[in-house]
Design a protein around this motif. Structure first.
Motif, PDB file in Angstrom:
ATOM      1  N   VAL A  86      78.139  65.231  29.474  1.00  0.00           N
ATOM      2  CA  VAL A  86      78.116  65.931  27.742  1.00  0.00           C
ATOM      3  C   VAL A  86      77.143  64.391  27.735  1.00  0.00           C
ATOM      4  CG1 VAL A  86      80.111  66.045  25.743  1.00  0.00           C
ATOM      5  CG2 VAL A  86      81.174  66.545  27.990  1.00  0.00           C
ATOM      6  N   HIS A 145      83.553  76.064  28.582  1.00  0.00           N
ATOM      7  CA  HIS A 145      82.473  77.348  29.635  1.00  0.00           C
ATOM      8  C   HIS A 145      82.163  76.000  30.907  1.00  0.00           C
ATOM      9  CE1 HIS A 145      82.461  79.903  26.437  1.00  0.00           C
ATOM     10  NE2 HIS A 145      81.906  79.664  25.114  1.00  0.00           N
ATOM     11  N   GLN A 146      81.745  75.030  30.317  1.00  0.00           N
ATOM     12  CA  GLN A 146      81.022  73.902  31.558  1.00  0.00           C
ATOM     13  C   GLN A 146      82.551  73.929  33.114  1.00  0.00           C
ATOM     14  OE1 GLN A 146      80.981  70.027  30.410  1.00  0.00           O
ATOM     15  NE2 GLN A 146      78.832  69.861  31.383  1.00  0.00           N
ATOM     16  N   PHE A 175      77.070  74.608  26.034  1.00  0.00           N
ATOM     17  CA  PHE A 175      76.611  74.735  27.060  1.00  0.00           C
ATOM     18  C   PHE A 175      75.142  75.202  27.946  1.00  0.00           C
ATOM     19  CE2 PHE A 175      77.541  75.840  31.242  1.00  0.00           C
ATOM     20  CZ  PHE A 175      77.324  75.447  32.086  1.00  0.00           C
ATOM     21  N   SER A 196      80.034  66.603  35.904  1.00  0.00           N
ATOM     22  CA  SER A 196      79.562  66.683  34.202  1.00  0.00           C
ATOM     23  C   SER A 196      78.877  66.249  33.289  1.00  0.00           C
ATOM     24  CB  SER A 196      80.196  68.267  33.321  1.00  0.00           C
ATOM     25  OG  SER A 196      80.794  68.853  34.505  1.00  0.00           O
ATOM     26  N   THR A 210      73.384  72.764  33.118  1.00  0.00           N
ATOM     27  CA  THR A 210      74.428  72.521  33.504  1.00  0.00           C
ATOM     28  C   THR A 210      75.518  71.533  32.099  1.00  0.00           C
ATOM     29  OG1 THR A 210      74.741  70.768  35.219  1.00  0.00           O
ATOM     30  CG2 THR A 210      74.927  72.908  35.491  1.00  0.00           C
ATOM     31  N   GLU A 211      74.301  70.807  31.364  1.00  0.00           N
ATOM     32  CA  GLU A 211      74.982  69.960  30.608  1.00  0.00           C
ATOM     33  C   GLU A 211      75.459  70.580  29.053  1.00  0.00           C
ATOM     34  OE1 GLU A 211      71.767  66.175  28.655  1.00  0.00           O
ATOM     35  OE2 GLU A 211      71.767  68.438  28.560  1.00  0.00           O
ATOM     36  N   LEU A 212      76.316  69.962  28.724  1.00  0.00           N
ATOM     37  CA  LEU A 212      77.649  70.388  27.222  1.00  0.00           C
ATOM     38  C   LEU A 212      76.166  69.718  26.032  1.00  0.00           C
ATOM     39  CD1 LEU A 212      80.879  70.618  27.138  1.00  0.00           C
ATOM     40  CD2 LEU A 212      79.349  70.123  24.543  1.00  0.00           C
ATOM     41  N   GLU A 259      82.855  74.605  24.749  1.00  0.00           N
ATOM     42  CA  GLU A 259      81.993  74.415  25.110  1.00  0.00           C
ATOM     43  C   GLU A 259      82.632  73.633  26.911  1.00  0.00           C
ATOM     44  OE1 GLU A 259      79.213  76.125  24.452  1.00  0.00           O
ATOM     45  OE2 GLU A 259      79.961  76.379  22.256  1.00  0.00           O
TER      46      GLU A 259
END
Length: 553
Positions: free
Chosen positions: A297, A350-351, A320, A295, A325-327, A347
């Motif tokens: 961020v 959520h991811q 998110f 992931s 798919t980026e926070l 967040e």
């Protein structure tokens, strides 16, 4: 093509606004793009803004932004906004067989030629009074400008109105190269005729600093399943295309941090909390199989940069983006960094859920309620401690009590069955849905830990969340299996040869990421709710929840 709503950040405050003179100064430092083989000098004090996936799809390769400028609105009030520079590359579309669509060819009207910036602007930006054809009274008529020996640009400048009604100056420069057209697009909130002319001269000096340099192959996008080292190398190279940005590894190799912050201690705090939160998520919701996805961020150095990057409205502290798919969040050091860390945990849940449910959705009571629940966590060493409070203005505690005390909450059965838009708009306040969902999750989670009074707790409440998750996951897995089976049958029935190549590629893409339709999703949701909330007396639970919020929370 989805239009990019040109989003200046407005405020009636005039504090700390850049003077026109300062903002017009030419820069002295070159910024290079070795992938496309050029370098130039952006204006002084203009910041590089990372290019979003949406802008990349519109052929944008770089973006820069000024400091805040004064803007006179139609009602004579004063706001603030920024001048911006977008750099595009327009390639010559490859001729394709009849019936195919997409790419620059279809966007440019089906011709195998490079599009013009005049064609591109109204499709990408929400400017008023700017048409693809018949542009009237340009500020600068289209003309060729010599940049330096062997390098010529076509320049044209136009006027337009912003969505908010104030005047814009749009200065365009197109440099035709062998492989593509390199286009500089400056957008300036008008500062008055006299200052606008000064700005146009400064834009000219920036473009005339353009130099061609040797090309170096850019980072190739890594395929699914690539090693962490390969993914990190790609994201680091991508991040560093924007001046001031880089990427940072994490010990767990579950995350990559992209950031413009130069505060190493703060980034260490971000990584520590992020990875501690992930351990709690995995303990509370063990994945049925290892989540291989790494992931990303993105941590912006301040709120201004965050708003510029995501074109976010005031009050948004992080988000998110399931599309990328980026926070995304920012360092809230001007107010309280604890808020940044709490928002990140929210967040990040959520991811995590996005991949836990194979890119599918849960009800808002579940995901937003849990997001706030984890935002309240305190981490002390290796200890993860659930609390009833988030820092500063994020706290839900007191408003949840007020919601119940004043009887302004929604009936539990109604609240938990809302779809996403209904949940978001249920009122009475903007944060009321979060407060009600958080307090429900807080009661269920703390009750499972044995920390809720027996006066308001029943043993069957402990099964609500596990049963909801189990049936939700099983429902999605069954739906995905059916979708994949249908797609594989379609794939096997296709004839061999080039004619079916496009259809074959589309089906293969769907096989990698099948999507559950709305009707099937509602069936899955209904089954999950029946298996969880349907097994208890919901009216009794509501009375117990209200007593918990008022007297035991």
């Amino acid at each position: 093509m989805r239009r990019f709503l040109f989003g200046f950040v407005f405020s009636l405050s005039l504090l700390a606004l850049a003077s026109p003179g300062l903002a017009q100064k030419a820069g002295s430092k070159y910024v290079e793009d070795t992938t496309h083989g050029f370098e130039f000098k952006p204006l002084k004090e203009w910041a590089g803004i990372p290019v979003t996936a949406q802008l990349k799809a519109s052929e944008v390769i770089a973006r820069f932004s000024s400091e805040d400028l004064r803007i006179k609105l139609p009602n004579n009030s004063i706001a603030q906004g920024k001048a911006e520079l977008y750099i595009f590359t327009f390639e010559t579309p490859t001729a394709v067989t009849g019936g195919e669509s997409g790419g620059l060819r279809s966007r440019a009207g089906g011709e195998t030629r490079r599009p013009t910036i005049e064609e591109w602007i109204p499709r990408m930006f929400d400017f008023r009074d700017f048409k693809e054809e018949g542009l009237k009274d340009p500020i600068i008529e289209p003309e060729e400008e010599k940049l330096k020996k062997g390098l010529v640009a076509r320049r044209a400048a136009y006027g337009a109105n912003s969505p908010n009604g104030y005047r814009l100056v749009i200065d365009t420069w197109t440099v035709t190269l062998d492989d593509f057209d390199l286009v500089f697009l400056f957008v300036l909130p008008s500062q008055g005729d006299r200052d606008d002319k000064k700005w146009l001269r400064t834009f000219e000096s920036s473009v005339k600093s353009l130099r061609l340099i040797e090309k170096v192959a850019g980072p190739k996008k890594v395929k699914e399943g690539a090693s962490y080292e390969e993914q990190f190398a790609y994201h680091k190279a991508e991040a560093e295309k924007t001046p001031g940005w880089t990427a940072v590894e994490t010990p767990s190799e579950q995350y990559i941090i992209k950031t413009s912050s130069d505060d190493d201690d703060f980034i260490d705090d971000v990584i520590d909390r992020l990875e501690a939160s992930r351990r709690v998520f995995e303990q509370d919701f063990p994945p049925s199989k290892d989540i291989q996805h790494v992931s990303v961020v993105r941590v912006c150095k301040n709120q201004d940069e965050f708003s510029q990057y995501g074109n976010t409205r005031p009050g948004v502290a992080g988000y998110f983006n399931p599309g990328t798919t980026e926070l995304v969040l920012y360092d809230n050091k001007e107010r309280d960094r604890r808020e940044t860390l709490a928002v990140m945990s929210h967040e990040a849940f959520h991811q995590y859920c996005y991949f836990l449910f194979d890119r599918s959705e849960a009800h808002r009571w579940f995901d937003e309620g849990h997001g706030d629940f984890y935002g309240c966590y305190e981490f002390k060493g290796k200890r993860a401690i659930p609390t009833a409070h988030m820092p500063g203005g994020l706290d839900r505690y007191q408003n949840a009590k007020t919601l119940v005390r004043e009887d302004k909450h929604k009936p539990i059965f109604v609240h938990i069955n809302y779809n996403h838009p209904q949940w978001q708009g249920q009122g009475p306040g903007n944060t009321s849905p979060y407060e009600q969902s958080w307090s429900i999750i807080y009661m269920l989670r703390m009750g499972t830990l044995g920390k809720v009074s027996k006066k308001v707790w029943k043993d069957e409440y402990e099964d609500i969340i596990p049963n909801y998750i189990r049936v939700l996951h099983e429902g999605y897995q069954e739906a995905y299996a059916e979708i994949r089976k249908t797609l594989e049958e379609e794939l096997s029935s296709l004839p061999e040869g080039d004619k079916a190549a496009e259809i074959r590629a589309a089906i293969e893409a769907q096989l990698k990421r099948p999507r559950v339709g709305e009707e099937r999703k509602q069936q899955i949701w209904k089954a999950a709710m029946e298996a969880s909330w349907g097994q208890i007396d919901i009216e009794e639970f509501e009375e117990n929840w209200k007593e918990f919020v008022l007297d035991h929370m």
